[in-house]
Design a protein around this motif. Sequence first.
Motif, short mmCIF file in Angstrom:
data_model
loop_
_atom_site.label_atom_id
_atom_site.label_comp_id
_atom_site.label_asym_id
_atom_site.label_seq_id
_atom_site.Cartn_x
_atom_site.Cartn_y
_atom_site.Cartn_z
N THR A 2 -15.97 22.02 -33.76
CA THR A 2 -15.08 21.03 -33.37
C THR A 2 -14.18 21.63 -32.12
O THR A 2 -14.02 22.93 -32.18
N TYR A 4 -10.70 21.85 -29.63
CA TYR A 4 -9.23 21.55 -29.20
C TYR A 4 -9.26 21.37 -27.53
O TYR A 4 -9.62 22.72 -27.09
N THR A 63 -14.63 24.41 -38.35
CA THR A 63 -14.43 23.08 -39.11
C THR A 63 -13.15 22.53 -38.78
O THR A 63 -12.38 22.98 -37.72
N THR A 64 -12.94 21.17 -39.07
CA THR A 64 -11.93 20.32 -38.81
C THR A 64 -10.69 21.04 -39.49
O THR A 64 -9.74 20.99 -39.25
N LEU A 67 -9.42 23.49 -37.45
CA LEU A 67 -8.55 22.85 -36.05
C LEU A 67 -7.18 22.37 -36.79
O LEU A 67 -6.22 22.64 -35.96
#
Length: 92
Positions: A2, A4, A63-64, A67
């Motif tokens: 993921t 940002y 991984t989220t 994040l």
Amino acid sequence: MTLYIDYDACLKEPTCPAATYCSTKALYFHPEESRLFFNPDLCNGCGQCIQKCALNALSLFETTEELGIFLEKITRARENFTSKLESIIGLK
């Protein structure tokens, strides 16, 4: 994976090098929205986008959950900065 995207730091340019060098097109510029978008299903985790972003506006996470931890830290840091700035200029 993921990604940002710090939209405050990003220039939001159609010729963004980070998007241009993304070989899988997971990171792309959307002209109607005038900003970058990320498709995690296409990302291979190579990190080229991070290396090509001269403004450090991108952060890649496995991984989220990672994040989420990162976002919590940023939020706290911004709150601390705002509080200190308000104290310095006499708003508190």
